[in-house]
Design an enzyme around this catalytic site. Structure first.
Site, PDB file in Angstrom:
ATOM      1  N   ASP A  99      20.303   2.808  -4.692  1.00 57.38           N
ATOM      2  CA  ASP A  99      21.260   3.879  -4.408  1.00 57.38           C
ATOM      3  C   ASP A  99      22.651   3.546  -4.948  1.00 57.38           C
ATOM      4  OD1 ASP A  99      22.545   6.086  -3.414  1.00 57.38           O
ATOM      5  OD2 ASP A  99      21.804   5.870  -1.374  1.00 57.38           O
ATOM      6  N   SER A 139      29.000   5.268   3.322  1.00 58.37           N
ATOM      7  CA  SER A 139      28.167   5.296   2.126  1.00 58.37           C
ATOM      8  C   SER A 139      28.977   4.840   0.924  1.00 58.37           C
ATOM      9  CB  SER A 139      27.637   6.709   1.878  1.00 58.37           C
ATOM     10  OG  SER A 139      26.700   7.072   2.860  1.00 58.37           O
ATOM     11  N   HIS A 153      23.772   8.757  -4.020  1.00 57.82           N
ATOM     12  CA  HIS A 153      23.855  10.020  -3.279  1.00 57.82           C
ATOM     13  C   HIS A 153      25.289  10.509  -3.138  1.00 57.82           C
ATOM     14  CE1 HIS A 153      24.281   7.393   0.422  1.00 57.82           C
ATOM     15  NE2 HIS A 153      25.097   8.376   0.784  1.00 57.82           N
TER      16      HIS A 153
END
Length: 721
Positions: A223, A655, A87
């Site tokens: 991810d 992240s 992402h």
């Protein structure tokens, strides 16, 4: 005795629990030896503080980067290979995707360095050094200064210090406040701008579960995405050139193939974005009762429209995939945050801290004189700020975020062109506007934009914000269009040039001052000017007064909380600077009768597979690997690990952060938090807050077995014990 009891109560209430847990915290790596290292060792760490962060020697921090402008990434080979979340790389993957080459759906893998894709505007930032510059920044600050004088004095000092720090180098420096301006640290960075896409799994792996699974546990998302940092022949940052070579990092992470078990030490090393752990009760009430409910409602309406159009048209799905992901991410987070704060009774816990504070300052005459006004002033400013908070939320979520407003805003500088404006300046502005237009129309669907505008701007904005805080375009609708919103919508979209790329291109040809006047009359530009004028002339100007007052009060309040805590060290709120988070692999019970294990496997993916739903339609090759149990060296006892959770206190910006074992080997990539723990930006609950990590073995399994990119595996240093 009273003071000691007070400090214990304060910390217990700040953490939102009755006991203290060291899992909470986002710690400054420069101060690790002083504050955290002994505790980390007691929990299992086998590294020295110097190995984690060193001022003079290579350390783990040299393998970590800011990826783009809001994520973390890490180097995993001596050839500049970088891994981060899918992402985080999503926008770059999407920018290369077309209907013919749909890398979002099918994935992308460069089978040689020549096939790696250039990403315009993407950068990675390495920390060279950090320094406590508090005494230098505050050297000329006095107690008699006004807040405006104080800030100007600080700004002057910061400008001087950052200039001196990088003079004669290619480095960049920034100084950020900590503890609400009670301390200041300088960060000297090295920025690389040639960063190429190496590989990304299909979205059905990298974004498996989509918005449904986002913020949730159990999680089964692969991810990750891979990039490579390039440098010039001297290993220095350079703009893209075919002559650039893979960057040789000072440090890259070895990768653990051993895996983890419950209770194991874990450490997250990255760039957490923003937390607000030390807010007063009035701020939490504002979040719970004003901001979150309205922002959630606005985004929910936007998402409903986007999803319907994306499901109906494959091209719209590509165009709006990144946009919808951005909208949904905060939307779902705010829902979980509000629920968590209510469950923890956060407002009353904050009020208890404030009552305890009153008892603390009341026992001493000097403290009474110094602090008795603090909570009174907080309440006054938050009460007066409340209507502006609502109006600014609508400005950001339902005004300035509208696509038609955004594209018009990118032409703003052209409206200032005069006859005397130098042609070179005009050419530069036109080039910038043309670039914005090209990017805009590539990912623009007029019907989708129009539906969102009608619902969010003409309905929600108009009906939920008091008239005095609305843009004046609504007054024009009431007079010229007799309040008929549909007629205004038809006029806007029928007359503006900003819905047609050909019209925009023609407008930019031979741009002159006369066209600047024409631009001012465009309905979409008029709308943009109305929205932005409201913000600058009224909302921002007046709200800034209250916010400055609150900032000043928070500096005092933060200082008080640290003083009351006595020997307990309070970590500074996250501000997108390098931090250490540590904890352990652990399960949790989100509600009565429900228990979540800390691990997931490929079996869980297969249980969710649904070919009729885009986010759950996994590639057939993954099905084949599962059926044959062809997991290679990455599986364990016939199972393929996918994700795990731990008690590390993380937030946005983390992240892509490396999740490390006790020896500093890479266990996986941090990519999310559990929904029950999203209130941790404001109040941490060790029983409920968990960070979600992609097990690195699943990522390597995808690279090797599914993508067939085994050449990348050969670059890595794999550790088996």
């Amino acid at each position: 005795m009273i003071k000691r009891i007070t400090s214990i109560l304060l910390i217990a209430l700040v953490t939102g629990i009755s006991g203290l847990r060291a899992d909470e915290g986002m710690w400054i790596p420069l101060l690790l030896e002083k504050y955290n290292h002994a505790d980390m060792q007691a929990k299992g760490l086998r590294l020295s503080a110097e190995e984690i962060f060193s001022i003079n020697q290579t350390s783990l921090k040299d393998a970590i980067v800011i990826f783009g402008g809001g994520c973390t990434g890490e180097l995993i080979s001596d050839q500049g290979l970088l891994i981060t979340n899918h992402h985080c790389g999503y926008g770059n993957i999407q920018s290369h995707s077309t209907l013919e080459n749909d890398y979002l759906t099918n994935g992308f893998w460069a089978m040689s360095q020549k096939e790696e894709l250039v990403n315009k505007g993407l950068k990675v930032t390495f920390l060279v050094r950090m320094e406590d510059v508090t005494s230098k920044v505050l050297a000329k600050v006095t107690d008699t200064m006004s807040e405006k004088e104080r800030q100007q004095t600080i700004k002057t000092a910061i400008d001087t210090l950052t200039k001196q720090a990088v003079e004669g180098t290619h480095y960049k420096a920034i100084i950020k406040p900590f503890y609400y301006g009670n301390e200041y640290y300088m960060f000297v960075n090295e920025v690389f701008t040639d960063v190429r896409l190496v590989g990304a799994p299909p979205s059905a792996i990298g974004k498996f579960g989509g918005d449904t699974d986002n913020w949730m546990w159990p999680r089964h998302t692969g991810d990750f995405s891979m990039f490579r940092v390039y440098a010039d022949k001297d290993n220095k940052p350079a703009a893209y050139s075919k002559d650039n070579v893979p960057y040789k990092p000072k440090k890259h992470f070895s990768i653990s193939m051993k895996g983890i078990k419950k209770g194991d030490f874990t450490m997250v090393y990255g760039y957490p974005g923003t937390t607000q752990e030390y807010l007063p009760s009035y701020a939490v009430e504002s979040i719970l009762n004003i901001s979150n409910p309205h922002k959630i409602n606005i985004r929910e309406n936007i998402l409903d429209i986007m999803k319907a159009d994306m499901n109906a048209d494959p091209l719209v799905r590509i165009q709006y995939s990144s946009k919808s992901a951005r909208v949904a991410n905060a939307w779902k987070k705010w829902i979980g945050e509000s629920r968590g704060l209510k469950r923890l009774d956060a407002v009353n816990k904050k009020k208890a801290i404030e009552k305890d504070f009153e008892e603390w300052f009341s026992e001493n005459a000097d403290r009474r004189k110094k602090y008795s006004h603090l909570m009174i002033d907080f309440k006054k400013n938050y009460d007066e700020l409340a209507p502006y908070t609502l109006a600014i939320d609508y400005f950001m979520e339902a005004g300035y975020s509208m696509e038609l407003v955004k594209i018009a805003a990118s032409f703003g500088r052209l409206s200032s062109v005069k006859k005397e404006t130098p042609q070179a300046d005009i050419d530069k502005m036109v080039a910038q506007a043309q670039g914005s237009a090209n990017g805009f129309f590539k990912n623009y669907n007029l019907p989708t934009d129009r539906k969102i505008f009608s619902k969010v701007f003409l309905d929600l904005y108009y009906n939920n914000v008091p008239q005095e805080f609305q843009p004046d375009i609504f007054r024009k609708i009431e007079t010229k269009f007799k309040g008929d919103m549909q007629k205004y919508e038809e006029y806007l979209y029928g007359k503006t040039m900003f819905t047609d790329q050909e019209k925009v291109n023609k407008f930019l040809e031979s741009f002159s001052a006369s066209k600047a006047k024409k631009l001012m009359k465009d309905p979409a530009f008029e709308l943009y000017m109305s929205v932005v004028s409201l913000y600058h002339q009224k909302l921002n100007k007046q709200s800034r007064v209250y916010k400055n007052n609150i900032d000043s009060l928070m500096r005092t309040w933060m200082s008080v909380q640290r003083e009351m805590a006595e020997d307990k060290i309070l970590f500074p709120d996250a501000n997108f600077t390098l931090r250490i988070h540590y904890g352990q692999v652990d399960d949790y019970e989100p509600r009565d009768g429900v228990h979540y294990e800390p691990f997931t496997t490929l079996e869980g993916i297969m249980e969710k597979v649904n070919p009729d739903i885009y986010d759950y339609d996994v590639p057939e090759r993954l099905n084949e690997l599962y059926k044959t149990k062809d997991y290679g060296q990455y599986g364990v006892n016939g199972k393929m690990p996918v994700c795990f959770i731990a008690t590390n206190h993380t937030t946005g910006g983390n992240s892509g952060s490396p999740v490390l074992d006790a020896d500093g080997n890479l266990l996986g990539l941090n990519f999310d938090r559990n929904w029950e723990g999203t209130m941790s930006d404001i109040m941490y609950d060790p029983d409920m807050c968990r960070n979600i990590t992609l097990d690195i073995r699943y990522a390597l399994f995808i690279v090797d077995k599914l993508a067939g990119a085994s050449h990348l595996i050969k670059e890595l240093d794999l550790v088996y014990n």
